[in-house]
Design an enzyme around this catalytic site. Structure first.
Site, mmCIF file in Angstrom:
data_model
loop_
_atom_site.group_PDB
_atom_site.id
_atom_site.type_symbol
_atom_site.label_atom_id
_atom_site.label_comp_id
_atom_site.label_asym_id
_atom_site.label_seq_id
_atom_site.Cartn_x
_atom_site.Cartn_y
_atom_site.Cartn_z
ATOM 1 C CG HIS A 162 -16.896 11.638 1.829
ATOM 2 N ND1 HIS A 162 -17.771 10.681 1.348
ATOM 3 C CD2 HIS A 162 -17.327 11.940 3.083
ATOM 4 C CE1 HIS A 162 -18.685 10.430 2.259
ATOM 5 N NE2 HIS A 162 -18.446 11.173 3.322
ATOM 6 N N PRO A 163 -15.219 8.877 0.832
ATOM 7 C CG PRO A 163 -16.142 7.343 2.325
ATOM 8 C CD PRO A 163 -15.420 8.651 2.270
#
Length: 399
Positions: free
Chosen positions: A230-231
């Site tokens: 996930h960023p």
């Protein structure tokens, strides 16, 4: 009655995106009259390999359950007459064609309002009915490239990649189904129909959501992340275990606290480098290797049991056959069976859209054979033998 059982939709649909949208409308009870053009030998989806024979394919079966097929050449005068009779009896005309084609075929609201003032004309196109790209054909992979999706998919340092499924097509179909349903509701309320101009391009851009917001307001340029991380949430990614892969997602601080207990490293939760989302993001290059080292010591199953017991979001990375035979998949009725004259008893994936009771197992109908319902649909409009023969003789149904 099913929620949309009193809705009739005349659909000029083909391939994947359009039929995927109407598949869910059909599952909700709508009557989908699928117009198949004899000039092109029907929906091209009928001929998609590798599992195809004659005018049947498993690809076509996947997108066309619970619909009727009518062979009709609406570009011929006789075919146009039949089409207009269908429009008089319908709530909506649905299509997925190139942006300039609805005008050429005369299937926009301005073309059909004189026949049925309440008709809703929903066009799902690649790029919309106006704009500089409106005349261009739009396909899922092309849209994934244009909308930036491929730039953020794949491993760092590798080539850009598409998603494993045709998500722009499928999302566009869902958006079109939503637009059409809203349009029919408004038309019944107001007595006036409209155009619904839905495009795959708009859908793909719209699904950038927070990534787009971050970019436009803070100049943030997303990067591809290792192991599908996930960023902004750490840890939230794929991890390798002794015998395979699993996903672990700490989307809340409480999940991170629980995870450290499950893996036997409670001191990590007390480490100031890893105390919050922000801290873990700053120090992820220190944290992730520590987690990877621990997670390699047990099998996927050995990790899943204590993580699930602690309510830590996690899952094995399944193969497709594992997903389709998962007990939850079967318990939710997500696999349906129909009988087909060529394929026999066959399984397919159910619509996830549920409003009230879903279709019972014996209510599902296989995808229609080419032109299977031409005569029965015409008779529902009041056509008798002589009128059908006249229309056929004048080329309404092709040569």
């Amino acid at each position: 009655m099913k929620p949309l059982e009193d809705v009739r939709i005349v659909s000029l649909e083909q391939y994947g995106a359009g039929p995927f949208g109407s598949l869910h409308l059909a599952a909700l009870g709508a009557e989908i009259i699928k117009i198949e053009d004899p000039r092109s030998d029907g929906d091209v989806g009928r001929y998609v390999p590798p599992f195809n024979e004659g005018r049947d394919s498993l690809f076509f079966e996947s997108f066309n359950r619970n619909k009727s097929s009518v062979v009709l050449d609406i570009r011929s005068p006789a075919g146009r007459e039949v089409f207009e009779d269908l429009v008089r009896s319908a709530d909506a005309v649905y299509s997925n064609l190139r942006g300039d084609v609805p005008a050429k075929l005369g299937i926009r609201y301005e073309d059909l309002a004189g026949i049925n003032p309440a008709i809703v004309c929903c066009s799902l196109t690649g790029f919309g009915m106006d704009g500089p790209r409106s005349r261009q054909p739009g396909y899922d992979y092309v849209l994934q490239a244009l909308a930036g999706w491929m730039s953020v998919t794949g491993e760092p340092g590798g080539p850009p990649q598409k998603s494993g499924l045709s998500l722009v097509d499928y999302s566009g179909g869902m958006v079109a189904a939503l637009a059409l349903t809203a349009g029919v509701h408004a038309a019944r309320r107001d007595g006036v129909g409209m155009d619904c101009d839905v495009s795959l391009y708009d859908t793909a851009i719209g699904m950038l959501t927070y990534v787009g917001t971050w970019q436009m307001n803070e100049g943030w340029e997303p990067q591809r992340t290792s192991h599908s991380a996930h960023p902004s949430l750490v840890p939230f990614q794929a991890f390798e275990a002794k015998d395979g892969w699993l996903v672990i997602g700490c989307a809340k601080e409480k999940f991170w606290q629980r995870l450290t207990e499950v893996i036997g490293r409670p001191e990590l939760a007390a480490d100031p480098r890893f105390a919050t989302f922000t801290d873990r993001g700053v120090h992820k290059d220190e944290l992730i290797p520590l987690l990877e080292e621990v997670l390699l010591t047990r099998t996927v199953a050995e990790w899943l049991e204590p993580m699930q017991a602690a309510s830590v979001p996690c899952a094995p990375i399944n193969e497709v056959h594992e997903a389709l035979t998962d007990p939850h998949t079967l318990a939710r009725g997500m696999v349906v069976h129909t009988d087909h004259p060529r394929y026999g008893r066959m399984a397919s994936v159910a619509s996830p859209v549920r409003v009230g009771a879903p279709l019972a197992p014996d209510e599902h109908r296989r995808a229609p054979l080419y032109g299977e319902h031409t005569e029965s649909v015409l008779r529902s409009l009041g056509y008798d033998d002589a009128r059908i023969a006249d229309a056929r003789g004048r080329g309404a149904f092709g040569d």
